[in-house]
Motif scaffolding. Structure first.
Motif, short mmCIF file in Angstrom:
data_model
loop_
_atom_site.label_atom_id
_atom_site.label_comp_id
_atom_site.label_asym_id
_atom_site.label_seq_id
_atom_site.Cartn_x
_atom_site.Cartn_y
_atom_site.Cartn_z
N ASP A 199 6.40 9.24 4.03
CA ASP A 199 5.38 8.87 3.07
C ASP A 199 4.25 9.88 2.95
N PHE B 257 2.68 -1.63 5.47
CA PHE B 257 1.58 -1.55 6.42
C PHE B 257 1.14 -2.92 6.88
N THR C 126 -1.21 -4.72 5.84
CA THR C 126 -1.54 -5.65 4.76
C THR C 126 -0.32 -6.37 4.22
N THR C 127 0.84 -5.74 4.34
CA THR C 127 2.08 -6.40 3.91
C THR C 127 2.44 -7.53 4.86
N VAL D 135 -5.51 4.57 2.96
CA VAL D 135 -6.41 3.48 3.33
C VAL D 135 -7.86 3.84 3.08
N HIS E 68 4.37 12.03 9.09
CA HIS E 68 5.21 10.90 8.67
C HIS E 68 5.89 11.34 7.38
N ARG F 84 1.81 -7.01 -4.99
CA ARG F 84 0.70 -6.53 -4.17
C ARG F 84 1.16 -5.49 -3.16
N ASP F 85 2.45 -5.54 -2.81
CA ASP F 85 2.97 -4.57 -1.85
C ASP F 85 3.55 -3.34 -2.53
N GLY G 119 1.98 3.29 10.90
CA GLY G 119 2.95 3.54 11.95
C GLY G 119 4.17 4.18 11.33
N GLU H 200 -3.97 6.37 7.47
CA GLU H 200 -3.94 5.18 8.32
C GLU H 200 -5.09 5.08 9.30
N CYS I 121 6.37 2.27 8.61
CA CYS I 121 5.83 1.67 7.41
C CYS I 121 6.48 2.23 6.16
N LEU I 122 7.29 3.25 6.30
CA LEU I 122 8.01 3.75 5.14
C LEU I 122 8.88 2.65 4.55
#
Lengths: 446, 379, 482
Positions: free
Chosen positions: C372, C158, C160-161, B138, C369, B112-113, C150, C413, C153-154
């Protein structure tokens, strides 16, 4: 909606300054009132927005509107936090003055404010009051009143004032002579501001200030006839009274011919440094205000500029000292390192940092008198943060903070000494190693 | 793609049940579907469509095997940082649908990641894409998350886009053994609480042989050497042994053994791992069941229970699930005899989210075309 | 003006302290961090418990009042913009950290808790990895809504992780628990769907977060290049060498100037500044830093500094994190965009942005960033000069189109919110949007939860699920949906 500003043309909150705010919200977590109430209107961002609405005529000076500005502590923490450099200090000052001119307060509110401003800027009147207040404390009446819960019957603001009363001793009002000679070769000629609350309730702080400056080779001049610097009035939006006070103080220092004017009250120092802005419309005083303002320094700044000359003796070693940053030192004057450096120069002193140091203790001028509940919340929070460092002594550079912290400690039954930075330094210079944890500096009795 | 859409739409219209299938390695996981009229195989949707190596992303069709994808990515020194079961046969669509993560998830996260985009075909033939080709995105809802672990009951996955990682300079595995599992579980917690940058961490135990712990590191020689030293210090009271062959595929052995048997998976908090393994031991010794477990430090593990009768297995599973759930965890029966699966809820309770799951299913597959009855709560 | 009986019902739930109705108070909630859009809410409710949130939402559900959840109000896409005739539900008073479980690296918080407070609660051994530049003020609830990223997050991923589970109040007032404290829970990953759904699926009232062990060594490098192209080449080189830094940031000269003005970051005055952060075991970091330095030098870096202490590191990041807000110092107004492009497309995109900005006669500062591909062009303008705001908006949108054309995304983001919903059809086809909206209907069939955001055209949930069917009038060419 017709865009008619609710502010008059005399120094309204400037559109150019308001427009600098990009609404990013970085000020929110630093604002004590947002911290306490978590509402947008009680945050710098929200207040600036209200100013904007007022300027556009999209908001009126209602009780609610005014209330949000009254709630602002004027601690200037937002000034430090704002990445866009919004000059909130100028904005709030301008807005408060407008409110004083255009908003009619309730009778009780007006009475209370009139009482405060008839009292605090007049050291003579304050001094006269200490006699009956001393009696009130010494006779046991105060302890009785507390035990019987009588103070709950008082209006909350008066009860708040009562709770802030420090322990008074008569005869401690040693007045400084007009001149204290320097020890050794004089390297600077400094004037000292006595302050109002400071000179009456904390005369020993002024004495310590003079002693330390003299010991460090400063010729200390205490101009007689000096009154209030006007800080309380500036912060309350009482523009005329503030201007009058500033002019009188400029006159009082007129003949002093000093290199530096030293303040030991953070609120006073920050106002005096802004005298040029305050008196910008007065052709007679504008230049003098600029000159005087440029000479003002907090005592910790002055001492940090001078190479230490007098030997520092250790106090009790080790001595854990929690240093509390007064808002008008850390935010308004950007003075943070100097007091820390001074304290660290005392052998055996262990300086500890208080968490959330940027958050106001709730004193903020007369805020703790006007909004006692919110101030008590903030005071309690600050006391908890202090106690968490397990200090032997708590130290700060502002009389209002000292009163607020002592009252907060009393509420939780702790008797840790709360002193002015300069007092600790004074003890160190005089080798008074035992004096620090004496009962005379403990929090007032309950 | 269009074929898939047409087939699904027609099947749906005709009230048929469709089972998506990749390598067929996990078709027997979960509940048997209520009906299966059509098996839709992705065998010919097997291409690596794009490997944007400079952007570290790859787009791949669902029927591509994991091994083939890794081989292709390795040409530019990259990989999908995931080590699922049976990579030579398992397909991308299959590992996504079953959320089969592997041991690298400790460092790189689960599927999922790693997934950043997906193409789904719904039962009515709608072809929907979500996510994109860039890691940071997003916009819109995260449908790749919805597809992952949905066991082919919401949509058919036809394409996926992944974020990639570089292949490591070097890897090193250290293995420790002990007479009991406790010190190994303690070491697992200590490693997770340390600053060691391990990529995989597992403990292995069964009713018979000595339990063991394996740790894998990746990085530069200097980094590996210094971390090895630190790990040896942490594990000073344990015996270091050589890792067995294919140590990081060892959980595949849990699908082999005597029958009747059950293979399942559990997930608990890292601190609860020891307790769950102790429960497994207790359950497995009376009445004389055989058991094996391979569990990761993060708390996700697989186990095999072998027993004489289905009754004994059911009882054991119920106690195990109770032990897992008591502390907020879950236990799922993946593979087992049909009669056992009929007697036991293989998935466990989804809690108060079931009505919401049902509404999502109703929106995306109102006719119940896709793998009906296979999933949680009878979905 | 809201029906006073409804206001009474809200007041009964949260007390008069928890309900704002005065017009000037409501005004302060009419926008979030994006001030271009303003809508006056009918009321603002400030609950302090999950039960109060539920009760409030239930009233909204019964009276069919749309609501918008709001955290700190620092979002940059208008996600917390109120809905006409709707209310704002502010989660700013739900600020408790409910549980800190260090051995399992999990923290449970209420949605109003600030991002940085989570790190403070688990410092120094652990930290909460998603670190938007507004982390000292933005709320976890807001992070969940936007799937905030942020600079780090690379490597770390993010929001969600790092969200394992949620307690959610659905738009009918019922409570569900999505995910949990353990990984890989069987069922649909609706927790993963909720993160990044921008408040359109309900209100999260508890968030279970994963925290990360602080690495042994963190080293930050600053490298000065003559241009962003050269800096970009260095980034590609670092990636190609198989090094995965914790963060890679890039700033162009305008952004450097702003940062200098704001916080005196003391950055080298160059055309393209690269900030590379490596973390991990000390020996590993040292080895990788050597590689990174070599790569920067070979790509033309004329100055390289490595922060030697925590203070130096903080100083290096301060400039980058203050960059947006610092724009206020070099320009009266600005629009910040949030496009994403494949990293390899950076040189062409940057030169195209330069061309577009010259055409529009406006300056564009760029913060990137670089790891990414998330590009933040800041279009600088002065609203007082006639026509500039319009030109700025158009330029901003052109840049977004450019990002999508280059194979990227319209938001990395900041979210779609109000600001970019018109752009969704540029990135997604109708079936894609329709499928997302079907998922939405499962959560919010009455369309009460932040209903006008993200999607340009609302989908009636009573519609039969299926591919989009144009209304007969639309099909006949008589009517058109906007």
């Amino acid at each position: 909606m017709s865009p008619v500003s609710i502010f008059d043309e005399h120094h309204p909150p400037a559109a150019a300054l308001i427009d600098q705010c990009v609404h990013c919200g970085f000020c929110l977590p630093t604002c004590p009132t947002y911290f306490t109430w978590r509402e947008e209107m009680d945050s710098p961002r929200g207040r600036i927005y209200l100013m904007k609405l007022g300027t556009e005529g999209n908001a009126q000076m209602t009780d609610t509107f005014v209330g949000h500005f009254d709630h602002c502590l004027g601690c200037m923490a937002c000034l430090t936090a704002c990445p866009s450099g919004v000059q909130y200090d100028k904005l709030i000052e301008a807005t408060r003055a407008q409110i004083e001119r255009h908003y009619s307060r309730s009778f009780a509110d007006r009475l209370f404010r009139r009482m405060i401003f008839a009292l605090f800027p007049y050291p003579g009147r304050l001094r006269a009051l200490t006699v009956p207040l001393w009696l009130y404390q010494r006779s046991g009446l105060r302890a009785l009143a507390h035990r019987l819960g009588l103070l709950a019957l008082l209006p909350s603001r008066l009860a708040a004032m009562e709770s802030l009363l420090p322990e008074l001793t008569l005869g401690r009002g040693t007045r400084l002579p007009p001149r204290v000679p320097a020890q050794g070769t004089p390297r600077r000629r400094v004037g000292v501001l006595l302050g109002c609350v400071q000179r009456v309730l904390f005369a020993e702080v002024n004495a310590a200030t003079a002693r330390v400056l003299a010991a460090e080779g400063c010729e200390v001049i205490v101009p007689p006839g000096q009154g209030c610097c006007g800080a309380l009035m500036v912060h309350a939006g009482m523009e005329q009274q503030a201007l009058d006070a500033a002019r009188r103080l400029i006159d009082a220092f007129a003949g002093a011919e000093v290199d530096t004017i030293v303040t030991n009250a953070a609120g006073c120092g920050s106002t005096m440094k802004e005298y040029a802005h305050l008196l910008r419309d007065d052709p007679q005083y504008a230049q003098r205000a600029r000159t005087l303002g440029a000479k003002c320094r907090d005592v910790s700044e002055v001492l940090a500029e001078l190479e230490p000359r007098a030997p520092r003796h250790p106090l009790r070693a080790p001595l854990r000292v929690a240093y509390h940053d007064a808002c008008h030192l850390q935010h308004a004057q950007n003075v943070r390192l100097q007091p820390r450096r001074l304290l660290s120069g005392i052998p055996g002193l262990e300086l500890v940092e208080i968490a959330d140091a940027a958050l106001c203790c709730g004193s903020a001028g007369i805020f703790n008198l006007i909004e006692p509940r919110a101030a008590a919340d903030l005071g309690d929070r600050k006391v908890r943060a202090c106690l968490a460092t397990d200090p032997d002594v708590i130290v700060s550079g502002n009389p209002g903070c000292l009163l607020q912290l002592r009252a907060g400690l009393a509420r939780v039954g702790r008797t840790i000494p709360v002193l002015h930075t300069i007092q600790l330094l004074d003890y160190s210079l005089r080798g008074m190693t035992h004096n620090v944890v004496g009962a005379q500096h403990a929090a007032p009795l309950r | 793609m269009d074929d898939v859409a047409t087939l699904l739409r027609d099947a749906s219209r005709d009230g048929q049940a469709v089972i998506p299938s990749g390598g067929g390695t996990k078709l027997d996981w979960g509940r048997p579907p209520r009906r299966a009229d059509l098996v839709l195989s992705t065998a010919r949707l097997d291409r690596v469509l794009e490997h944007a190596w400079a952007d570290m992303t790859a787009t791949v069709e669902a029927g591509c095997t994991v091994a083939r994808l890794q081989h292709s990515l390795a040409e530019h020194g990259q990989r999908l940082a995931c080590d699922p079961l049976w990579p030579e046969r398992a397909t991308i669509g299959g590992i996504l649908a079953t959320n089969d993560n592997g041991t690298l998830r400790a460092r790189f996260g689960g599927l999922r990641d790693l997934i950043i985009g997906v193409t789904l075909v719904l039962a009515d033939g709608t072809v929907a894409k979500s996510g994109g080709k860039v890691v940071k995105n997003v916009a819109g809802y995260d449908l790749p998350k919805l597809a992952t672990g949905s066991f082919g009951t919401l949509a058919m996955i036809t394409q996926a886009v992944f974020r990639l990682h570089p292949l490591p300079h070097e890897t090193r595995t250290l293995t420790f053994a002990a007479t009991r599992l406790e010190p190994l579980c303690e070491l697992a917690l200590a490693i997770q609480g340390s600053q060691l940058a391990f990529v995989s961490l597992q403990v292995r135990a069964d009713g018979a042989a000595e339990p063991a712990l394996d740790v894998r590191f990746e990085g530069t020689r200097a980094g590996l050497d210094s971390q090895q030293d630190e790990l040896l210090r942490l594990a000073a009271n344990l015996t270091r042994v050589d890792p067995p062959a294919a140590v990081w595929r060892i959980r595949e052995e849990l699908w082999q053994g005597t029958e009747p048997a059950v293979t399942g998976t559990f997930s608990v908090l890292p601190t609860e791992l020891q307790a769950l393994c102790a429960q497994l031991d207790e359950v497995g010794t009376a009445p004389a069941l055989g058991w094996r477990v391979v569990a990761q430090g993060v708390g996700v593990g697989h186990f095999r229970l072998e027993g004489a009768t289905s009754d004994a297995l059911v009882a054991a599973l119920q106690r195990l699930r109770a032990a897992a759930e008591r502390r907020g965890g879950t236990l799922v029966v993946l593979v087992g005899p049909e009669d056992l699966k009929a007697r036991l809820d293989v998935w466990g309770s989804p809690g108060d989210a079931l009505p919401l799951f049902q509404r999502v299913k109703q929106q995306l597959d109102p006719q119940g075309t896709l793998s009906p009855g296979r999933f949680v709560g009878g979905l | 003006m809201m029906d006073p009986r409804i206001l009474d019902r809200f007041r009964a739930i949260v007390g008069s302290d928890g309900l704002l109705t005065e017009p000037e108070q409501l005004r302060t909630y009419e926008c979030d961090g994006l001030t271009n859009f303003r809508v006056l809410p009918s009321a603002v409710v400030l609950p302090t418990t999950t039960e109060q949130v539920q009760a409030t939402v239930r009233v909204c559900h019964e009276a069919h009042i749309p609501f918008v959840a709001r955290g700190s109000g620092t979002g940059l896409s208008g996600g917390a913009l109120p809905i006409e005739h709707g209310i704002v539900i502010s989660l700013a008073r739900m600020v408790r950290i409910l549980e800190v479980d260090i051995p399992n690296a999990r923290v449970v918080v209420e949605p109003g808790v600030l991002n940085l407070s989570v790190t403070e609660a688990v410092a120094p051994a652990y930290f909460y990895a998603p670190d938007p530049s507004s982390q000292q003020v933005c709320s976890i609830g807001g992070n969940v809504a936007e799937n905030s990223g942020g600079a780090h997050c690379l490597k770390y991923g993010f929001t969600t992780t790092h969200v394992l589970g949620l307690e959610v109040v659905l738009p009918d007032g019922s409570l569900v628990h999505l995910g949990g404290t353990t990984l890989d829970r069987p069922g649909y990953d609706l927790c993963g769907v909720f993160v990044g759904s921008e408040g359109t699926l309900g209100i999260a009232t508890k968030v279970i977060l994963r925290v990360v062990r602080r690495p042994a060594l963190i080293q930050t490098l600053l490298a000065a290049f003559n241009s962003t192209n050269e800096a970009g080449a260095a980034v590609s080189g670092i990636i190609a060498a198989g090094v995965l830094p914790a963060a890679i940031e890039m700033m162009d000269n305008l952004a450097i100037q702003a940062a200098e003005a704001a916080v005196h970051a003391n950055y080298p005055d160059c055309g393209g500044l690269l900030l590379v952060e490596l973390d991990g075991p000390a020996a590993e970091v040292a080895a990788l830093m050597t590689q990174v330095r070599a790569m920067c030098t070979s790509c033309g870096a004329w100055e390289i500094r490595v922060a030697q202490s925590e203070e130096e590191r903080a100083a290096v990041w301060k400039g980058r994190k203050a960059a947006f807000a610092a724009m206020g110092r070099i320009s009266p107004n600005y629009i910040v965009q949030d496009g994403v492009i494949p990293r390899t497309a950076l040189p062409e995109v940057m030169s195209e942005i330069e061309r577009l900005s010259r055409e529009a006669g406006l300056r564009v500062a760029n913060v990137f960033h670089a790891g990414d591909g998330n590009l933040h062009p800041l279009v600088l303008y002065d609203v007082r000069i006639a026509g500039q705001e319009r030109r700025a908006e158009r330029l901003a949108f052109s840049i977004l189109e450019l990002c999508v054309k280059a194979g990227g995304s319209i938001t990395g983001e900041h979210g779609v919110g109000e600001e970019k919903k018109a752009f969704m059809p540029v990135m997604f086809a109708e079936p894609d949007l329709d499928t997302m909206q079907r998922v939405r209907c499962a959560f919010d069939p009455e369309r009460l939860s932040n209903p006008t955001k993200v999607f340009p055209r609302p989908r009636l949930c009573a519609e039969k699920p299926g591919p989009y069917q144009p209304h007969p009038l639309e099909a006949a060419g008589i009517a058109q949906l906007f």
